[in-house]
Design an enzyme around this catalytic site. Structure first.
Site, PDB file in Angstrom:
ATOM      1  N   LEU A 297       0.706  -1.156  -0.035  1.00 44.81           N
ATOM      2  CA  LEU A 297       0.009  -0.105  -0.139  1.00 44.81           C
ATOM      3  C   LEU A 297       0.876   1.376  -0.173  1.00 44.81           C
ATOM      4  CD1 LEU A 297      -2.933  -1.026   2.394  1.00 44.81           C
ATOM      5  CD2 LEU A 297      -2.895  -0.915  -0.018  1.00 44.81           C
TER       6      LEU A 297
ATOM      7  N   ASN B 161       6.834  -3.237   2.759  1.00 39.25           N
ATOM      8  CA  ASN B 161       7.852  -2.248   2.084  1.00 39.25           C
ATOM      9  C   ASN B 161       7.263  -0.993   2.344  1.00 39.25           C
ATOM     10  OD1 ASN B 161       5.329  -3.259   0.704  1.00 39.25           O
ATOM     11  ND2 ASN B 161       6.457  -2.779  -1.392  1.00 39.25           N
TER      12      ASN B 161
ATOM     13  N   ASP C  26      -0.705  -9.555  -6.304  1.00 38.14           N
ATOM     14  CA  ASP C  26       0.665  -8.799  -5.871  1.00 38.14           C
ATOM     15  C   ASP C  26       0.364  -7.258  -6.221  1.00 38.14           C
ATOM     16  OD1 ASP C  26       3.266  -8.916  -5.295  1.00 38.14           O
ATOM     17  OD2 ASP C  26       4.004  -9.105  -7.145  1.00 38.14           O
TER      18      ASP C  26
END
Length: 421
Positions: free
Chosen positions: A65, A96, A306
């Site tokens: 996100l 991440n 993904d």
């Protein structure tokens, strides 16, 4: 809220009501009654939609996100809305962000941001501090704070001993390691699949060996240590074979494949469109068919979008320099029905919960209402107007879709594609 869903066809391949048409009465968070022609009631909202089908709520095992740190790419609030309107009731959030989710405070932060939402957000903690591959992160503390697994998104752990120790350590609390598998030395400066298309376009190729060698090593480590290993977004035929053999040995390994690897091929690269620059790269048609077979025979456990929003400054640029990643939540269902049967799609979008230790409610009276609504026969073309994410880097623009999502019901909340109730 209280709700009656009219004339819904249940798609639940392993459930008692599979392929049955029924009404469902939901009271709060529970399916109270199922049957034909349930009586209307005062103060109970009713939903009747064209060719309505209902399944267990879908789960996406790999969603990025941005927040905290990259809110220009996507926020948690909007990202959860996008996921809900795309048919997902639960997502596993990749670590991440900036800072990386590598400690308990970061896990608690993202969980707090998702509180009281129709969507369930399950954080993945980074396996190593800062996802830099040097030292293990605070795995046990993150587990206690709510992390469901540990992995460094899009990064191969080059230190085999560190991965070995991680696999051993998490067994103390029944944890799971996620190992993105791509040997960086073999990948080198490659940006696309090594093959005919890369040669024609003059782009540096990534051999399939880069993935397969890393997967073979990681499976050898798993065989030595025991424990649970998840290998995300596999993309080669040999990867499927390696994991099939590992499962036959009794190793506790699971894997996923991304929607774009099942639907698209490296022929999409001919326009040098950076929206189709992903990691692992899009492969050729024979590989795509092998991945489809891996889904059908059960070797591949789950399918993920993904989903990875990238801002325009890092995507609309020279191909070699552009960041990898495509958004995929909005297009996942419609794209998959082009290549797989409906029952297989639903199974691969729901069964992943069990792998990650997440409860999967049944569609029956007395069960928790965790449901996805859709029409499997609608045909349409994915355009910019269908992108709900803040970032617009979709590899599926212009692609024909089969199947349209209406929305979800979860946590006592109804979210429909055309509005929230």
């Amino acid at each position: 809220m209280n709700l009656i869903i009219r004339n819904a066809t249940i798609i639940d391949p392993n459930g008692e009501h599979h392929n049955q048409k029924t009404d469902l009465k939901i009271v709060g968070k529970t399916i109270e009654k199922m049957g034909s022609n349930l009586p209307s009631e005062k103060d109970v909202e009713e939903i009747s939609l064209e060719n309505l089908h209902v399944s267990k709520g879908w789960f996406d095992s790999s969603v990025s996100l941005g927040e905290p740190g990259f809110e220009d790419r996507e926020t948690i609030a909007n990202g959860l809305t996008v996921a809900a309107k795309s048919g997902f009731t639960a997502i596993a959030l990749q670590p991440n962000s900036f800072p990386v989710i590598d400690n308990q405070s970061q896990v608690r932060f993202v969980k707090e941001k998702s509180r009281d939402n129709a969507m369930n957000l399950f954080p993945i903690g980074a396996l190593t501090k800062g996802s830099d591959g040097n030292d293990l992160a605070e795995l046990f503390d993150m587990k206690n704070a709510g992390a469901i697994a540990f992995g460094d998104y899009g990064k191969n752990v080059s230190n085999a001993n560190l991965l070995k120790i991680g696999l051993q350590y998490v067994q103390d609390f029944d944890g799971m390691v996620i190992a993105f598998s791509q040997d960086e030395k073999i990948k080198g400066n490659g940006v696309v699949h090594e093959g005919i298309v890369s040669t024609q376009l003059g782009l540096k190729g990534i051999p399939t060996l880069a993935e397969e060698l890393a997967i073979a090593r990681n499976l050898f480590l798993l065989e030595y240590t025991g424990g649970k290993l998840h290998i995300p977004t596999i993309s080669t035929a040999k990867s499927v074979e390696l994991i099939r053999e590992a499962k036959a040995k009794g190793l506790h390994v699971s894997c996923s494949v991304a929607v774009h690897h099942l639907v698209l091929t490296d022929e999409k690269l001919e326009g040098f469109d950076t929206r189709v620059k992903v990691s692992p790269p899009l492969r050729d048609e024979n590989t795509r068919k092998a991945l489809i077979q891996g889904v059908l025979d059960g070797t591949i456990d789950m399918i993920t979008s993904d989903h990875n929003p990238i801002d325009i400054e890092h995507k609309k640029m020279e191909f070699d320099l552009a960041k990898n990643g495509t958004i995929g939540l909005e297009s996942a269902f419609g794209a998959l029905l082009n290549v797989l049967p409906l029952e297989v799609v639903i199974s691969k979008l729901t069964n992943g919960k069990a792998t990650f230790g997440i409860e999967n409610s049944e569609i029956k009276e007395g069960s928790i209402a965790d449901l996805t609504f859709f029409n499997p026969n609608a045909e349409w073309t994915f355009g910019k107007e269908n992108i709900l994410s803040k970032s617009k880097n979709s590899a599926f623009l212009g692609e024909k879709m089969i199947g349209k999502v209406y929305g979800i019901y979860n946590n006592g909340k109804l979210v429909l594609e055309n509005g929230t109730k």
